[in-house]
Structures are given as structure tokens and as C-alpha cells.
Design a protein around this motif. Structure first.
Motif, PDB file in Angstrom:
ATOM      1  N   LYS A   9       0.980  -1.274   0.042  1.00 49.45           N
ATOM      2  CA  LYS A   9      -0.145  -0.024  -0.089  1.00 49.45           C
ATOM      3  C   LYS A   9       0.952   1.198   0.077  1.00 49.45           C
ATOM      4  CE  LYS A   9      -3.745   2.324   2.547  1.00 49.45           C
ATOM      5  NZ  LYS A   9      -3.912   2.911   3.706  1.00 49.45           N
ATOM      6  N   ARG A  10       1.891   1.385   0.812  1.00 49.90           N
ATOM      7  CA  ARG A  10       2.684   2.557   0.866  1.00 49.90           C
ATOM      8  C   ARG A  10       3.617   2.645  -0.380  1.00 49.90           C
ATOM      9  NH1 ARG A  10       4.196   1.761   7.484  1.00 49.90           N
ATOM     10  NH2 ARG A  10       2.038   2.329   7.915  1.00 49.90           N
ATOM     11  N   LEU A  11       4.204   1.591  -0.946  1.00 48.79           N
ATOM     12  CA  LEU A  11       4.891   1.623  -2.268  1.00 48.79           C
ATOM     13  C   LEU A  11       3.937   2.155  -3.262  1.00 48.79           C
ATOM     14  CD1 LEU A  11       7.346   1.393  -3.579  1.00 48.79           C
ATOM     15  CD2 LEU A  11       6.859  -1.131  -3.986  1.00 48.79           C
ATOM     16  N   ARG A  12       2.844   1.721  -3.444  1.00 47.07           N
ATOM     17  CA  ARG A  12       1.739   2.167  -4.493  1.00 47.07           C
ATOM     18  C   ARG A  12       1.445   3.538  -4.192  1.00 47.07           C
ATOM     19  NH1 ARG A  12      -0.837  -1.042  -7.371  1.00 47.07           N
ATOM     20  NH2 ARG A  12      -0.717  -2.727  -6.200  1.00 47.07           N
ATOM     21  N   GLU A  13       1.386   3.866  -2.958  1.00 47.61           N
ATOM     22  CA  GLU A  13       1.062   5.400  -2.897  1.00 47.61           C
ATOM     23  C   GLU A  13       2.244   6.578  -3.150  1.00 47.61           C
ATOM     24  OE1 GLU A  13       0.218   5.658   1.422  1.00 47.61           O
ATOM     25  OE2 GLU A  13      -1.804   4.831   1.193  1.00 47.61           O
ATOM     26  N   LEU A  14       3.572   5.895  -2.611  1.00 49.09           N
ATOM     27  CA  LEU A  14       4.794   6.775  -3.057  1.00 49.09           C
ATOM     28  C   LEU A  14       4.926   6.643  -4.732  1.00 49.09           C
ATOM     29  CD1 LEU A  14       6.840   5.066  -0.345  1.00 49.09           C
ATOM     30  CD2 LEU A  14       6.382   7.537  -0.543  1.00 49.09           C
TER      31      LEU A  14
END
Length: 72
Positions: A9-14
Motif C-alpha cells: 500500500k505504501r509503495l503504491r502511494e509513493l
């Protein structure tokens, strides 16, 4: 313990914020776009060296990216 769901989730957001696609992020950290896609799909976990490379690239902590903390 590494949290694949939070990492994905965090990688996708970044990636969205920076405009990176799987292939462009992969080139920046030395893996294939397909490998990045597997991380995003939670089908494979990244090596710790790649977690650190991504964290450095996006100027966040590796602990946050891996889901160990909710603070940048």
C-alpha cells in the motif's frame, strides 16, 4: 515482522505521488518492473537492500515502508 500489505500500500502511494511506474522504479533500484509488480501484488517480498533503496529514493524510513512503524 515485515508487513507485506502495508509495504504494498505504501509503495503504491509513493509511486503514485512521484509518477513512477513499475519499470521506472525498477530501473532506479536495480530490479525489473515485473519484480516491482510482484511486490505490489504481495506475491513476493523485497530483499532488505531493496527496501532501503526505495526508502532512500523516496526520503522515508525503511521501518515505515516495511510496516514496522506508522511514522515516516
Amino acid at each position: 515482522m515485515f508487513n507485506a500489505e502495508k509495504f504494498s500500500k505504501r509503495l503504491r502511494e509513493l509511486m503514485t505521488q512521484s509518477g513512477d511506474k513499475n519499470a521506472s522504479l525498477g530501473r532506479k533500484i536495480g530490479v525489473s518492473g515485473q519484480c516491482v509488480g510482484l511486490w505490489l501484488a504481495q506475491k513476493r517480498e523485497p530483499h532488505i537492500s531493496h527496501v532501503y533503496a526505495i526508502a532512500k529514493l523516496y526520503d522515508i524510513s525503511a521501518e515505515y515502508l516495511a510496516g514496522f512503524t506508522d511514522e515516516f
